[in-house]
Design an enzyme around this catalytic site. Structure first.
Site, mmCIF file in Angstrom:
data_model
loop_
_atom_site.group_PDB
_atom_site.id
_atom_site.type_symbol
_atom_site.label_atom_id
_atom_site.label_comp_id
_atom_site.label_asym_id
_atom_site.label_seq_id
_atom_site.Cartn_x
_atom_site.Cartn_y
_atom_site.Cartn_z
ATOM 1 N N ASP A 108 0.834 -1.208 0.000
ATOM 2 C CA ASP A 108 0.000 0.000 0.000
ATOM 3 C C ASP A 108 0.870 1.260 0.000
ATOM 4 O O ASP A 108 0.347 2.369 -0.090
ATOM 5 C CB ASP A 108 -1.003 -0.011 1.161
ATOM 6 C CG ASP A 108 -0.342 -0.025 2.527
ATOM 7 O OD1 ASP A 108 0.892 -0.185 2.606
ATOM 8 O OD2 ASP A 108 -1.073 0.124 3.524
ATOM 9 N N SER A 109 2.199 1.085 0.051
ATOM 10 C CA SER A 109 3.122 2.199 -0.189
ATOM 11 C C SER A 109 2.877 2.819 -1.555
ATOM 12 O O SER A 109 3.336 3.930 -1.826
ATOM 13 C CB SER A 109 4.576 1.725 -0.074
ATOM 14 O OG SER A 109 4.797 0.614 -0.918
ATOM 15 N N ASP A 129 -1.088 -6.160 -0.169
ATOM 16 C CA ASP A 129 -1.418 -5.520 1.111
ATOM 17 C C ASP A 129 -2.919 -5.301 1.233
ATOM 18 O O ASP A 129 -3.568 -4.834 0.292
ATOM 19 C CB ASP A 129 -0.749 -4.142 1.199
ATOM 20 C CG ASP A 129 0.545 -4.154 2.001
ATOM 21 O OD1 ASP A 129 0.857 -5.178 2.641
ATOM 22 O OD2 ASP A 129 1.236 -3.112 1.978
ATOM 23 N N LYS A 174 -1.302 -9.403 2.969
ATOM 24 C CA LYS A 174 -0.530 -8.958 4.134
ATOM 25 C C LYS A 174 -1.378 -7.945 4.896
ATOM 26 O O LYS A 174 -2.076 -7.146 4.280
ATOM 27 C CB LYS A 174 0.801 -8.326 3.708
ATOM 28 C CG LYS A 174 1.640 -7.799 4.875
ATOM 29 C CD LYS A 174 3.080 -7.491 4.485
ATOM 30 C CE LYS A 174 3.319 -6.168 3.808
ATOM 31 N NZ LYS A 174 2.884 -4.987 4.594
ATOM 32 N N GLU A 177 -1.331 -5.353 8.674
ATOM 33 C CA GLU A 177 -0.518 -4.767 9.736
ATOM 34 C C GLU A 177 -1.129 -5.061 11.101
ATOM 35 O O GLU A 177 -2.352 -5.054 11.257
ATOM 36 C CB GLU A 177 -0.411 -3.246 9.539
ATOM 37 C CG GLU A 177 0.332 -2.868 8.263
ATOM 38 C CD GLU A 177 0.548 -1.368 8.117
ATOM 39 O OE1 GLU A 177 0.280 -0.603 9.075
ATOM 40 O OE2 GLU A 177 0.994 -0.963 7.019
ATOM 41 N N GLU A 225 9.351 -4.140 10.379
ATOM 42 C CA GLU A 225 9.815 -2.860 9.825
ATOM 43 C C GLU A 225 10.320 -1.930 10.919
ATOM 44 O O GLU A 225 9.685 -1.775 11.969
ATOM 45 C CB GLU A 225 8.652 -2.191 9.069
ATOM 46 C CG GLU A 225 9.019 -0.813 8.520
ATOM 47 C CD GLU A 225 8.049 -0.252 7.490
ATOM 48 O OE1 GLU A 225 7.096 -0.939 7.101
ATOM 49 O OE2 GLU A 225 8.270 0.910 7.075
#
Ligand code: KIV
Ligand code: NA
Length: 266
Positions: free
Chosen positions: A43-44, A82, A112, A114, A181
């Protein structure tokens, strides 16, 4: 070349380091695929290709469009997409609906998300229903407002042990791998030892079971480069030079030259 699988990646714990990079487009996926074990549709892309200030405004539809593009451009690597902010936090059921759309509409091998201990029941819910899940702990950019910025995590004793608990909870819930991270080296080492699945680091030292970077960062293509990024090229500089030459040649009528002109019909 047969495509790698998520179980094959999970089995790499403690073996050869896992090579992972982000990809958002078909052409970039084609270029990265022969070299990588995992392509992450991160999602960056919110900041890197849409100019958004954070990852928070990224939508499920954006992730699906780019996920499908990356699957179309890859033949070898495992593609992980993501889950965007807001698509999975409320409940395991809501997460399953979002993840199922990603799986069905992109052809990716997994998702993925978070979060650590709080997300473990969601990871278990998805994994037990056939959706491989990568976790993401430490500096979790979707929580930037709660964390107060993008500084490295785990510097206090309390946070240090919480992040180790996060890794253990995700691995026990069946996560296929965990991205760690922005954590200090000693914590990266402890997280890697604590988790039964591979830990893939970004800004987390070489003590992990693999590494991931944002491709545009390591190629020198994005303006912001965090401290932990090694720049393997200066594509921004090279693009600027090439485009400058094109502009000069258009203005001087040196381009197009005789090689670029269609011949008249005979
Ligand atoms: O969105 C992303 O690119 C990521 C990686 C930095 C791990 O989550
Ligand atoms: Na991400």
């Amino acid at each position: 070349m047969k495509r790698l699988t998520v179980p094959a990646i999970r089995n790499r714990k403690g073996k050869d380091p896992i090579v992972m990079l982000t990809a958002y487009t078909t052409r970039m996926a084609q270029l990265l695929d022969p070299h990588c074990d995992v392509l992450l549709v991160g999602d960056s892309l919110g900041q890197v290709i849409y100019g958004l200030p954070t990852t928070l405004p990224v939508t499920l539809d954006m992730m699906i469009a780019h996920g499908a593009a990356v699957v179309r451009g890859s033949y070898h690597a495992v593609v992980i997409v993501d889950m965007p902010f807001g698509a999975y936090e409320a409940s395991p059921e809501k997460a399953f609906e979002a993840a199922a759309r990603i799986m069905a509409e992109t052809g990716a091998a997994g998702v993925k998300l978070e979060g650590g201990t709080a997300m473990a029941p969601t990871v278990e819910f998805l994994v037990s229903r056939g959706i491989p899940v990568f976790g993401h702990i430490g500096l979790t950019p979707q929580s930037v407002n709660a964390l107060g910025g993008y500084a490295a995590r785990g510097r206090s004793n309390e946070e240090h042990s919480r992040i180790i608990d996060d890794a253990r909870a995700l691995a026990d819930a069946g996560a296929a791998a965990i991205v760690a991270e922005g954590v200090v080296e000693t914590l990266a080492q402890e997280v890697t030892a604590a988790a039964s699945c591979p830990v893939i680091g970004i800004g987390a030292s070489n003590q992990c079971d693999g590494q991931v970077l944002v491709t545009e960062d390591m190629l020198g293509l994005f303006e912001r480069t965090p401290r932990f990024v090694k720049r393997y090229d200066d594509l921004a500089g090279r693009i600027s030079a090439a485009v400058g030459t094109y502009a000069d040649e258009v203005r001087s009528r040196a381009f197009p030259g005789s090689d670029q002109v269609y011949a008249p019909r005979d």
